[in-house]
Design a protein around this motif. Structure first.
Motif, PDB file in Angstrom:
ATOM      1  N   LEU B 116       0.842  -1.199   0.000  1.00 55.73           N
ATOM      2  CA  LEU B 116       0.000   0.000   0.000  1.00 55.73           C
ATOM      3  C   LEU B 116       0.874   1.245   0.000  1.00 55.73           C
ATOM      4  CD1 LEU B 116      -2.727   1.265   0.041  1.00 55.73           C
ATOM      5  CD2 LEU B 116      -2.804   1.032   2.507  1.00 55.73           C
ATOM      6  N   GLN B 120       0.893   4.116  -2.804  1.00 52.41           N
ATOM      7  CA  GLN B 120       0.666   5.532  -2.489  1.00 52.41           C
ATOM      8  C   GLN B 120       1.870   6.380  -2.889  1.00 52.41           C
ATOM      9  OE1 GLN B 120      -2.934   5.392   0.442  1.00 52.41           O
ATOM     10  NE2 GLN B 120      -1.098   5.742   1.623  1.00 52.41           N
ATOM     11  N   TRP B 124       1.201   9.407  -5.339  1.00 53.36           N
ATOM     12  CA  TRP B 124       1.497  10.782  -4.887  1.00 53.36           C
ATOM     13  C   TRP B 124       2.658  11.352  -5.692  1.00 53.36           C
ATOM     14  CZ3 TRP B 124      -1.841  13.660  -2.723  1.00 53.36           C
ATOM     15  CH2 TRP B 124      -2.661  13.232  -1.679  1.00 53.36           C
ATOM     16  N   LEU B 127       1.465  12.641  -8.954  1.00 48.80           N
ATOM     17  CA  LEU B 127       0.831  13.960  -8.859  1.00 48.80           C
ATOM     18  C   LEU B 127       1.896  15.041  -8.718  1.00 48.80           C
ATOM     19  CD1 LEU B 127      -2.366  13.652  -6.647  1.00 48.80           C
ATOM     20  CD2 LEU B 127      -1.985  13.025  -9.004  1.00 48.80           C
ATOM     21  N   LEU B 128       2.911  14.766  -7.877  1.00 49.36           N
ATOM     22  CA  LEU B 128       3.954  15.758  -7.647  1.00 49.36           C
ATOM     23  C   LEU B 128       4.764  15.980  -8.918  1.00 49.36           C
ATOM     24  CD1 LEU B 128       5.276  17.514  -5.484  1.00 49.36           C
ATOM     25  CD2 LEU B 128       6.946  15.711  -5.186  1.00 49.36           C
ATOM     26  N   TYR B 172      -3.642   5.392 -14.027  1.00 46.66           N
ATOM     27  CA  TYR B 172      -4.882   5.552 -13.273  1.00 46.66           C
ATOM     28  C   TYR B 172      -5.914   4.513 -13.705  1.00 46.66           C
ATOM     29  CZ  TYR B 172      -8.622   8.411 -11.159  1.00 46.66           C
ATOM     30  OH  TYR B 172      -9.641   8.879 -10.388  1.00 46.66           O
ATOM     31  N   ILE B 287       4.225  11.954   2.879  1.00 42.64           N
ATOM     32  CA  ILE B 287       2.845  12.156   2.442  1.00 42.64           C
ATOM     33  C   ILE B 287       2.178  10.800   2.216  1.00 42.64           C
ATOM     34  CG2 ILE B 287       1.414  12.978   0.528  1.00 42.64           C
ATOM     35  CD1 ILE B 287       3.189  15.366   0.298  1.00 42.64           C
ATOM     36  N   SER B 288       2.903   9.890   1.578  1.00 48.30           N
ATOM     37  CA  SER B 288       2.320   8.583   1.274  1.00 48.30           C
ATOM     38  C   SER B 288       2.040   7.778   2.531  1.00 48.30           C
ATOM     39  CB  SER B 288       3.263   7.780   0.378  1.00 48.30           C
ATOM     40  OG  SER B 288       3.652   8.559  -0.710  1.00 48.30           O
ATOM     41  N   THR B 289       2.812   8.047   3.569  1.00 45.10           N
ATOM     42  CA  THR B 289       2.585   7.313   4.809  1.00 45.10           C
ATOM     43  C   THR B 289       1.333   7.808   5.515  1.00 45.10           C
ATOM     44  OG1 THR B 289       4.970   7.243   5.021  1.00 45.10           O
ATOM     45  CG2 THR B 289       3.709   6.571   6.937  1.00 45.10           C
ATOM     46  N   PHE B 290       1.120   9.111   5.462  1.00 43.86           N
ATOM     47  CA  PHE B 290       0.065   9.666   6.299  1.00 43.86           C
ATOM     48  C   PHE B 290      -1.218  10.007   5.551  1.00 43.86           C
ATOM     49  CE2 PHE B 290       3.880  10.611   8.887  1.00 43.86           C
ATOM     50  CZ  PHE B 290       3.501   9.867   9.994  1.00 43.86           C
ATOM     51  N   PHE B 291      -1.185  10.019   4.233  1.00 44.93           N
ATOM     52  CA  PHE B 291      -2.386  10.434   3.513  1.00 44.93           C
ATOM     53  C   PHE B 291      -2.772   9.417   2.439  1.00 44.93           C
ATOM     54  CE2 PHE B 291      -0.482  14.180   5.300  1.00 44.93           C
ATOM     55  CZ  PHE B 291      -1.579  14.793   5.903  1.00 44.93           C
ATOM     56  N   THR B 292      -4.030   9.010   2.505  1.00 44.23           N
ATOM     57  CA  THR B 292      -4.540   8.063   1.526  1.00 44.23           C
ATOM     58  C   THR B 292      -4.601   8.698   0.152  1.00 44.23           C
ATOM     59  OG1 THR B 292      -6.042   7.307   3.222  1.00 44.23           O
ATOM     60  CG2 THR B 292      -6.492   6.569   1.003  1.00 44.23           C
ATOM     61  N   ILE B 293      -4.304   7.920  -0.869  1.00 44.08           N
ATOM     62  CA  ILE B 293      -4.606   8.368  -2.221  1.00 44.08           C
ATOM     63  C   ILE B 293      -5.252   7.209  -2.958  1.00 44.08           C
ATOM     64  CG2 ILE B 293      -2.312   7.799  -3.165  1.00 44.08           C
ATOM     65  CD1 ILE B 293      -2.692  10.408  -4.853  1.00 44.08           C
ATOM     66  N   ASN B 294      -6.265   7.529  -3.740  1.00 43.91           N
ATOM     67  CA  ASN B 294      -6.949   6.535  -4.557  1.00 43.91           C
ATOM     68  C   ASN B 294      -7.291   5.263  -3.780  1.00 43.91           C
ATOM     69  OD1 ASN B 294      -8.146   5.776  -6.893  1.00 43.91           O
ATOM     70  ND2 ASN B 294      -6.287   5.015  -7.873  1.00 43.91           N
TER      71      ASN B 294
END
Ligand code: HEM
Lengths: 268, 539
Positions: B116, B120, B124, B127-128, B172, B287-294
């Motif tokens: 996971l 992420q 992320w 996007l960056l 995506y 960011i990937s550790t703390f925020f979900t994406i998709n």
């Protein structure tokens, strides 16, 4: 069922006060705080709905708080629809989520902290149910979240996601109406919303979705809220790509640009 | 920290005497690859020390994060659409029928250690990556760093931007969840909207009727093979051209068109850049550790029947979705039994023109200015008012389309009606670029006027002096040479004159060019000349 003549009332009240949006935001803010405190003390539905004492009490409360719009006999006025046949489920939902008594005329009656105790709500519900038969407050056994979540997801995707968003984050409808977010809504109200179809939501009768189907949907929503959100970290409101895009621009690229400025800064 | 100022010349550097082994290894390599010449050249490359010059690097470092995490994902991702019954640890999907692609993405998320996080990081970072390219492009545009000799590199850079969008979209679509399927359905609709060939192209793409059973493997070959290969090759070319052309730099004393002032890449800059790589990587991983994406488990496997409210693509595709959302109703025309979907064709054509204009902008400007000289000094945006204004107009056009991509979220979150949001954005799509153009141009010109004032008369010091005659006079503090240089060192363009050709006639293209050129330069403010400066000091 529930052929509501409320559409006419809604249309007549299509105007919106200029301050409506401000008020909506305020109410939204107040609701979040207030609703939890009040809703968490749900009384059990044991105060029997047949008891005539409750009905009399309900009638009094109704006359004082609701009759201006719904008519003295709940037969409806220009301000509000007839409540014959809406059943105790509808009253419990509308009063329990603070939608009724309606605060003002707008595109959609908003939620606010409920103004009545559960006992009072039960009394009004008993009164309305005594006028004409309608959907009753659901049995506890459908509400405990022990249904089949996988079937619930499938039903939710097909029946609800187009308005409420696939993650239950809510969505926009036309003319300022909206399907609210479903996070944190009590199981009882989810069930009641389905059987009564408040405002712009369609009615999902038992022929359409059996009580077991409804229990499955509730189980899925509960599972999703308790286990699935937050698996990968903070879920940014479940809003999907819009929130993710804003986040990476503001916080991701923002942080990195901050570092670049720091690296290339010369001591003065 | 000292800024070692050195100019990029080709003086040799003596190899530092290392241990016996390393020098032996180095000369072994050098004798066979002549690599020392390259490292010398790269090591002596000069990098300007302004933060805006690091945005391209941010893009490269996020690309590295993407490549690493993407490679991890390929080990576990199953790019087929075979129907399977899910048997992983996510309870609501137990036994649900889904494609192998979706099932394996769920497994990456829930059953593979670190999977996971890698998903992420990959998303992320994607996007960056595109965001950094976008900002980098804006920097290059507003500095005029795309002018000769860097026009080609602008084109390559912009192609990289488009490729990155392509990579993002194909990626995506791989997990085959409800959101990505909705996105593919829109692409399918757009393809089918093309007259004559649309339906056949769609059948070709999806191997029959949408969604078919082949689109995921096909996108997969694009996503991990073809597009990355082209992207990395184009990036190599981009960097090579950058080394050959050298960086542009901001003007200043000692900074001319013929040198680059900054720190040499080796050793200082390399050390900083190396550290910076870890900073970018660290931000992505945090960011990937703390925020979900998709969170694809929320969306469920793709099925053409359900549609979710609030379906949007990733941000970099948002402007395309927005363009579709802003089309007024009723733009389908039926002619001779064929439906022409201008609701789809119009946005495609408009966006196509927009992309072409951005791609070719350097050549357009060359044509207008007739300027064939090389430029290595970055323009301050205010000193090219019309270009800056065009940029602002372009940015606002894009921004309106982008906002339209999230119109429903705007409506629910600000308690507006979706119709009001759509109509406002429709009006803004036309008005915002015009207003932005006008305001930006005015602001640039006033800033230039102020610069000219300051260059001539110095700063207002706020100190009032009474002269013997009784008059009052504010003392103006003169600038130091560095400051003044910054303010007056820019080229004063003049509108092109129309000259008759050899046959004594003036061609239409000549006239057009003169008109555009006049529009470009009519309101210009000339920099203070040395003569004026001399007089300006005392008066
Ligand atoms: C600029 C380059 C790239 C971009 C912008 C990009 C973007 C994306 C995105 C947005 C996804 C969806 C991820 C998700 O599920 O949330 C994805 C999936 C994927 N990417 Fe990439 N990618 C790039 C390069 C690569 C490369 C080079 C590889 C292989 C070495 C790769 C392998 C994969 C795989 C296997 C998946 C599917 C697994 C999954 O969805 O979790 N990608 N990519």
């Amino acid at each position: 069922m529930q052929n509501r003549n409320s559409t006419a009332a809604r249309r007549a009240s299509g105007r919106r006060h200029p301050l409506a949006s401000v008020a909506l935001i305020l109410i939204g803010l107040l609701t979040t705080g207030g609703a939890y405190a009040l809703l968490s003390t749900t009384a059990s539905a044991e105060s029997s709905s047949d008891s005539s004492a409750a009905i009399t009490e309900g009638q009094k409360l109704f006359a004082a708080n609701c009759a201006t719009c719904h008519g003295v006999n709940a037969a409806g006025t220009a301000e509000g629809p007839s409540l014959y046949g809406v059943g105790s489920a509808s009253v419990d939902f509308q009063m329990g989520t603070g939608r009724m008594p309606l605060a003002f005329q707008g595109p959609q009656g908003a939620q606010k902290p409920p103004q009545f105790t559960q006992t009072q709500i039960d009394a009004v519900a008993a009164y309305i149910a005594s006028l004409a038969p309608g959907p009753a407050v659901p049995d506890e056994k459908w509400l405990d979240g022990s249904g089949d979540a996988a079937a619930g997801l499938e039903l939710f995707r097909i029946n609800c996601a187009m308005c409420h968003n696939i993650a239950g984050a809510g969505g926009a409808l036309t003319e300022g109406k909206y399907a609210p977010a479903l996070q944190g809504v009590e199981a009882k109200y989810i069930y009641e919303a389905m059987v009564t179809g408040p405002q712009n939501m369609p009615v999902f009768s038992d022929l359409n979705l059996t009580p077991q189907d409804k229990a499955n949907i509730i189980s899925y929503l509960k599972f999703q809220q308790e286990n699935a959100s937050g698996v990968g970290g903070v879920d940014l409101g479940g809003l999907g790509p819009v929130a993710e895009g804003l986040f990476i621009w503001i916080f991701g690229l923002g942080a990195i640009v901050g570092v670049t400025i720091w690296i290339t800064a010369r001591p003065n | 920290m000292t800024t070692a100022e050195s100019t990029a010349t080709k003086s040799g550097v003596k190899a530092a005497g290392g241990s016996k082994f390393t020098s032996a290894a180095a000369s072994y390599l050098d004798e066979r690859t002549a690599i020392s010449g390259i490292t010398k050249e790269l090591g002596r490359k000069i990098f300007p020390d302004h933060w805006t010059f690091m945005l391209g690097e941010v893009a490269i470092y996020s690309l590295i994060a993407i490549l690493l995490s993407g490679t991890f994902l390929t080990l576990f991702f199953d790019p087929t659409m075979t129907e399977v019954h899910y048997d992983g640890s996510y309870v609501p999907f137990k036994g649900v029928e889904m494609s192998a692609a979706y099932s394996s993405t769920l497994n990456i998320s829930f059953d593979i250690r670190g999977g996971l996080l890698m998903r992420q990081v990959h998303h992320w970072a994607a996007l960056l990556f595109v965001a950094a390219i976008g900002l980098h492009m804006l920097r290059v545009f507003f500095n005029g760093a795309f002018r000769k000799p860097r026009e080609l590199n602008w084109v390559i850079g912009f192609v990289l931007f488009i490729l990155a969008m392509g990579e993002g979209f194909t990626g995506y679509s791989l997990p085959d969840d409800l959101l990505s399927g909705n996105g593919l359905r829109i692409i399918d609709g757009m393809v089918k909207g093309i007259p004559l060939v649309g339906t056949w192209v769609s059948y070709l793409l999806f191997g029959g009727e949408f969604p078919g059973g082949v689109i995921v493997p096909r996108l997969y070959s694009l996503h991990i093979l073809l597009l990355p290969a082209i992207l990395v090759a184009a990036l190599g070319l981009h960097l090579l051209l950058m080394v050959i052309n050298k960086h542009t730099q901001y003007g200043g004393p000692g900074r001319t068109n013929d040198n680059v002032v900054g720190v040499p890449v080796m050793p200082n800059f390399a050390a900083k850049a190396g550290g910076f790589f870890f900073v970018v990587f660290g931000v992505i991983v945090l960011i990937s550790t703390f925020f979900t994406i998709n969170p694809i488990w929320n969306y469920g496997p793709y099925d053409p029947a359900p549609i979710s409210a609030g379906t949007q693509p990733d941000w970099y595709i948002g402007f395309l979705d927005g363009a579709l959302r802003l089309v007024p109703p009723g733009w389908e025309v039926v002619l001779w039994n064929h439906t022409y979907s201008f609701n789809i064709l119009a946005p495609m054509i408009i966006i196509g023109i927009f992309i072409l204009l951005v791609l070719l902008y350097p050549f357009i400007e060359i044509w207008v200015t007739g300027d064939k000289r090389e430029h290595h000094i970055a323009d301050r945006p205010r000193n090219a008012p019309v270009r800056t204004a065009i940029g602002a107009a372009g940015v606002s056009f894009y921004a309106v389309l982008w906002a339209a991509g999230g119109s429903d979220v705007i409506a629910t979150h600000f308690h507006l009606t979706i119709e009001a949001v759509t109509h406002t954005l429709q009006a803004l799509l036309i008005l915002a670029p015009i207003i932005a153009f006008w305001i930006t141009k005015r602001v640039c010109i006033s800033l230039q006027k102020k610069d000219r004032e300051v260059a001539l008369h110095g700063y207002e010091s706020g100190r009032m002096v009474r002269l013997p005659g009784g008059q009052y006079h504010e003392v103006h503090q003169p600038l130091d040479d560095y400051e003044r240089w910054r303010l007056v060192d820019y080229h004063d363009y003049k509108p092109l004159m129309i000259r008759p050709g050899a046959d004594g006639k003036i061609k239409f293209s000549q006239r057009l060019r003169a008109v555009v050129s006049r529009w470009f330069f009519e309101d210009r403010i000339s920099p203070a000349t040395p003569k004026e400066l001399e007089q300006g000091g005392h008066h």
